[in-house]
Design a protein around this motif. Structure first.
Motif, PDB file in Angstrom:
ATOM      1  N   TYR A   1       0.860  -1.176   0.000  1.00 43.59           N
ATOM      2  CA  TYR A   1       0.000   0.000   0.000  1.00 43.59           C
ATOM      3  C   TYR A   1       0.895   1.223   0.000  1.00 43.59           C
ATOM      4  CZ  TYR A   1      -3.439  -3.434   1.461  1.00 43.59           C
ATOM      5  OH  TYR A   1      -4.246  -4.530   1.526  1.00 43.59           O
ATOM      6  N   ALA A   2       0.522   2.216  -0.798  1.00 44.90           N
ATOM      7  CA  ALA A   2       1.327   3.428  -0.882  1.00 44.90           C
ATOM      8  C   ALA A   2       0.421   4.644  -1.045  1.00 44.90           C
ATOM      9  CB  ALA A   2       2.294   3.339  -2.062  1.00 44.90           C
ATOM     10  N   VAL A   3       0.959   5.793  -0.673  1.00 46.09           N
ATOM     11  CA  VAL A   3       0.276   7.061  -0.870  1.00 46.09           C
ATOM     12  C   VAL A   3       1.206   7.967  -1.655  1.00 46.09           C
ATOM     13  CG1 VAL A   3      -0.675   9.112   0.263  1.00 46.09           C
ATOM     14  CG2 VAL A   3      -1.040   6.866   1.269  1.00 46.09           C
ATOM     15  N   GLU A   4       0.688   8.550  -2.719  1.00 47.02           N
ATOM     16  CA  GLU A   4       1.442   9.533  -3.490  1.00 47.02           C
ATOM     17  C   GLU A   4       0.623  10.810  -3.557  1.00 47.02           C
ATOM     18  OE1 GLU A   4       2.892   8.206  -7.247  1.00 47.02           O
ATOM     19  OE2 GLU A   4       3.755   6.387  -6.420  1.00 47.02           O
ATOM     20  N   ASP A   5       1.297  11.924  -3.777  1.00 47.13           N
ATOM     21  CA  ASP A   5       0.600  13.205  -3.814  1.00 47.13           C
ATOM     22  C   ASP A   5      -0.376  13.297  -4.984  1.00 47.13           C
ATOM     23  OD1 ASP A   5       1.639  14.225  -1.524  1.00 47.13           O
ATOM     24  OD2 ASP A   5       3.258  15.299  -2.502  1.00 47.13           O
ATOM     25  N   ALA A   6       0.079  12.992  -6.174  1.00 48.99           N
ATOM     26  CA  ALA A   6      -0.772  13.101  -7.362  1.00 48.99           C
ATOM     27  C   ALA A   6      -0.324  12.066  -8.385  1.00 48.99           C
ATOM     28  CB  ALA A   6      -0.671  14.497  -7.953  1.00 48.99           C
ATOM     29  N   PRO A   7      -1.245  11.629  -9.231  1.00 52.86           N
ATOM     30  CA  PRO A   7      -0.859  10.652 -10.254  1.00 52.86           C
ATOM     31  C   PRO A   7      -0.080  11.331 -11.380  1.00 52.86           C
ATOM     32  CG  PRO A   7      -3.153  11.250 -10.508  1.00 52.86           C
ATOM     33  CD  PRO A   7      -2.670  11.924  -9.265  1.00 52.86           C
ATOM     34  N   LEU A   8       0.788  10.577 -11.989  1.00 52.55           N
ATOM     35  CA  LEU A   8       1.493  11.058 -13.176  1.00 52.55           C
ATOM     36  C   LEU A   8       0.680  10.616 -14.384  1.00 52.55           C
ATOM     37  CD1 LEU A   8       5.161  10.135 -12.239  1.00 52.55           C
ATOM     38  CD2 LEU A   8       4.127  12.395 -12.267  1.00 52.55           C
ATOM     39  N   VAL A   9       0.026  11.561 -15.015  1.00 49.89           N
ATOM     40  CA  VAL A   9      -0.771  11.241 -16.191  1.00 49.89           C
ATOM     41  C   VAL A   9      -0.024  11.719 -17.424  1.00 49.89           C
ATOM     42  CG1 VAL A   9      -2.986  11.259 -15.005  1.00 49.89           C
ATOM     43  CG2 VAL A   9      -2.117  13.365 -15.942  1.00 49.89           C
ATOM     44  N   PRO A  10      -0.133  10.979 -18.511  1.00 51.05           N
ATOM     45  CA  PRO A  10       0.572  11.395 -19.728  1.00 51.05           C
ATOM     46  C   PRO A  10      -0.035  12.671 -20.312  1.00 51.05           C
ATOM     47  CG  PRO A  10      -0.734   9.416 -20.116  1.00 51.05           C
ATOM     48  CD  PRO A  10      -0.815   9.716 -18.663  1.00 51.05           C
ATOM     49  N   ASP A  11       0.726  13.343 -21.160  1.00 47.46           N
ATOM     50  CA  ASP A  11       0.270  14.590 -21.775  1.00 47.46           C
ATOM     51  C   ASP A  11      -0.971  14.401 -22.632  1.00 47.46           C
ATOM     52  OD1 ASP A  11       2.304  15.984 -20.580  1.00 47.46           O
ATOM     53  OD2 ASP A  11       3.664  15.774 -22.291  1.00 47.46           O
ATOM     54  N   ASP A  12      -1.120  13.226 -23.214  1.00 47.26           N
ATOM     55  CA  ASP A  12      -2.271  12.971 -24.080  1.00 47.26           C
ATOM     56  C   ASP A  12      -3.439  12.326 -23.324  1.00 47.26           C
ATOM     57  OD1 ASP A  12      -0.972  10.607 -23.652  1.00 47.26           O
ATOM     58  OD2 ASP A  12      -1.171   9.880 -25.711  1.00 47.26           O
ATOM     59  N   TRP A  13      -3.536  12.592 -22.037  1.00 46.46           N
ATOM     60  CA  TRP A  13      -4.614  12.052 -21.202  1.00 46.46           C
ATOM     61  C   TRP A  13      -5.941  12.533 -21.772  1.00 46.46           C
ATOM     62  CZ3 TRP A  13      -4.716   8.379 -17.701  1.00 46.46           C
ATOM     63  CH2 TRP A  13      -5.809   8.277 -16.840  1.00 46.46           C
ATOM     64  N   SER A  14      -6.817  11.606 -22.156  1.00 40.18           N
ATOM     65  CA  SER A  14      -8.015  11.989 -22.905  1.00 40.18           C
ATOM     66  C   SER A  14      -9.223  12.293 -22.019  1.00 40.18           C
ATOM     67  CB  SER A  14      -8.380  10.885 -23.897  1.00 40.18           C
ATOM     68  OG  SER A  14      -8.638   9.690 -23.188  1.00 40.18           O
ATOM     69  N   THR A  15      -9.319  11.688 -20.850  1.00 41.59           N
ATOM     70  CA  THR A  15     -10.475  11.940 -20.005  1.00 41.59           C
ATOM     71  C   THR A  15     -10.233  13.154 -19.127  1.00 41.59           C
ATOM     72  OG1 THR A  15      -9.687  10.537 -18.220  1.00 41.59           O
ATOM     73  CG2 THR A  15     -11.010   9.472 -19.928  1.00 41.59           C
ATOM     74  N   GLU A  16     -11.321  13.759 -18.660  1.00 40.44           N
ATOM     75  CA  GLU A  16     -11.186  14.937 -17.814  1.00 40.44           C
ATOM     76  C   GLU A  16     -11.094  14.583 -16.339  1.00 40.44           C
ATOM     77  OE1 GLU A  16     -13.918  18.019 -18.619  1.00 40.44           O
ATOM     78  OE2 GLU A  16     -13.672  17.855 -20.777  1.00 40.44           O
ATOM     79  N   THR A  17     -11.263  13.320 -15.992  1.00 36.78           N
ATOM     80  CA  THR A  17     -11.178  12.912 -14.588  1.00 36.78           C
ATOM     81  C   THR A  17      -9.746  12.520 -14.242  1.00 36.78           C
ATOM     82  OG1 THR A  17     -11.726  10.629 -15.134  1.00 36.78           O
ATOM     83  CG2 THR A  17     -13.559  12.083 -14.566  1.00 36.78           C
ATOM     84  N   VAL A  18      -9.406  12.750 -13.015  1.00 40.23           N
ATOM     85  CA  VAL A  18      -8.079  12.387 -12.513  1.00 40.23           C
ATOM     86  C   VAL A  18      -8.246  11.139 -11.659  1.00 40.23           C
ATOM     87  CG1 VAL A  18      -6.172  13.147 -11.050  1.00 40.23           C
ATOM     88  CG2 VAL A  18      -7.345  14.781 -12.512  1.00 40.23           C
ATOM     89  N   PRO A  19      -7.387  10.130 -11.814  1.00 37.37           N
ATOM     90  CA  PRO A  19      -7.518   8.916 -11.005  1.00 37.37           C
ATOM     91  C   PRO A  19      -7.308   9.204  -9.521  1.00 37.37           C
ATOM     92  CG  PRO A  19      -5.600   8.785 -12.464  1.00 37.37           C
ATOM     93  CD  PRO A  19      -6.287  10.061 -12.760  1.00 37.37           C
ATOM     94  N   LEU A  20      -8.107   8.542  -8.688  1.00 38.52           N
ATOM     95  CA  LEU A  20      -7.997   8.686  -7.238  1.00 38.52           C
ATOM     96  C   LEU A  20      -7.079   7.628  -6.641  1.00 38.52           C
ATOM     97  CD1 LEU A  20     -11.759   9.347  -6.447  1.00 38.52           C
ATOM     98  CD2 LEU A  20      -9.947  11.001  -6.906  1.00 38.52           C
ATOM     99  N   SER A  21      -6.929   6.521  -7.376  1.00 39.98           N
ATOM    100  CA  SER A  21      -6.054   5.447  -6.903  1.00 39.98           C
ATOM    101  C   SER A  21      -5.599   4.630  -8.097  1.00 39.98           C
ATOM    102  CB  SER A  21      -6.788   4.558  -5.893  1.00 39.98           C
ATOM    103  OG  SER A  21      -7.862   3.907  -6.534  1.00 39.98           O
ATOM    104  N   SER A  22      -4.673   3.749  -7.823  1.00 39.62           N
ATOM    105  CA  SER A  22      -4.138   2.881  -8.860  1.00 39.62           C
ATOM    106  C   SER A  22      -3.925   1.497  -8.269  1.00 39.62           C
ATOM    107  CB  SER A  22      -2.812   3.448  -9.370  1.00 39.62           C
ATOM    108  OG  SER A  22      -2.164   2.522 -10.210  1.00 39.62           O
ATOM    109  N   LEU A  23      -4.293   0.473  -9.032  1.00 44.62           N
ATOM    110  CA  LEU A  23      -4.098  -0.900  -8.591  1.00 44.62           C
ATOM    111  C   LEU A  23      -3.313  -1.647  -9.649  1.00 44.62           C
ATOM    112  CD1 LEU A  23      -4.752  -3.203  -6.594  1.00 44.62           C
ATOM    113  CD2 LEU A  23      -6.790  -3.652  -7.960  1.00 44.62           C
ATOM    114  N   ILE A  24      -2.188  -2.187  -9.239  1.00 46.73           N
ATOM    115  CA  ILE A  24      -1.353  -2.990 -10.135  1.00 46.73           C
ATOM    116  C   ILE A  24      -1.306  -4.392  -9.552  1.00 46.73           C
ATOM    117  CG2 ILE A  24       0.923  -3.262 -11.162  1.00 46.73           C
ATOM    118  CD1 ILE A  24       1.268  -0.206 -10.687  1.00 46.73           C
ATOM    119  N   ARG A  25      -1.827  -5.340 -10.302  1.00 48.11           N
ATOM    120  CA  ARG A  25      -1.856  -6.731  -9.819  1.00 48.11           C
ATOM    121  C   ARG A  25      -0.455  -7.335  -9.863  1.00 48.11           C
ATOM    122  NH1 ARG A  25      -6.761  -9.052  -9.213  1.00 48.11           N
ATOM    123  NH2 ARG A  25      -8.526  -7.859 -10.009  1.00 48.11           N
ATOM    124  N   GLY A  26      -0.132  -8.064  -8.821  1.00 49.86           N
ATOM    125  CA  GLY A  26       1.151  -8.736  -8.749  1.00 49.86           C
ATOM    126  C   GLY A  26       1.103 -10.067  -9.471  1.00 49.86           C
TER     127      GLY A  26
END
Length: 153
Positions: A73-98
């Motif tokens: 589990y981790a906490v980061e200040d803000a997500p790193l979104v690419p410049d070509d991010w197409s949606t207007e919403t910002v992710p609140l969390s991220s899940l990467i399956r091991g």
């Protein structure tokens, strides 16, 4: 000074102003003294948010540890979104399956959550919602099964 006033007349209280802020720089010294020297007396916003996430995660991890396996589990200040991010919403969390010996990783983003909440209770509820949704996704279970508080107000 009024030339007609006698020299031995008392000075009016309004004319003599006492203040410790002689040069307009504000209060001097700490506003709150620490309990132990060398440690800050007040926690920062980041530390309070980390403690909030830790409270939520600890309860869920204790309950579902056997089914979850290894999860970081981790906490980061803000997500790193690419410049070509197409949606207007910002992710609140991220899940990467091991996979294999690599643990799953759940990251909660502090700033997007804080911007959506006005009070600490709203923030607590939002963090609970986000973490429960991600853990439910990881387990493949409905959110109400993962945490019965999820459906309640």
């Amino acid at each position: 000074m009024d030339p007609s006033a006698p020299h031995d007349a008392p000075i009016a209280p309004a004319a003599r102003r006492r203040t410790r802020d002689r040069r307009g720089r504000g209060m001097r010294g700490p506003g709150v003294l620490p309990r132990t020297l060398g440690t800050p007396a007040l926690r920062t916003d980041r530390e309070r948010f980390d403690a909030l996430v830790l409270d939520v995660v600890t309860i869920l991890d204790d309950r579902w540890r056997a089914e979850l396996g290894l999860v970081e589990y981790a906490v980061e200040d803000a997500p790193l979104v690419p410049d070509d991010w197409s949606t207007e919403t910002v992710p609140l969390s991220s899940l990467i399956r091991g996979s294999g010996t690599t643990p799953s990783r759940l990251v909660v983003f502090r700033r997007p959550l804080e911007h959506r909440c006005e009070t600490r209770e709203e923030l607590r509820a939002m963090v609970l919602t986000v973490v429960v949704e991600q853990v439910a996704e990881l387990l493949g279970l409905p959110t109400e099964v993962v945490d019965p508080r999820f459906g309640s107000d």
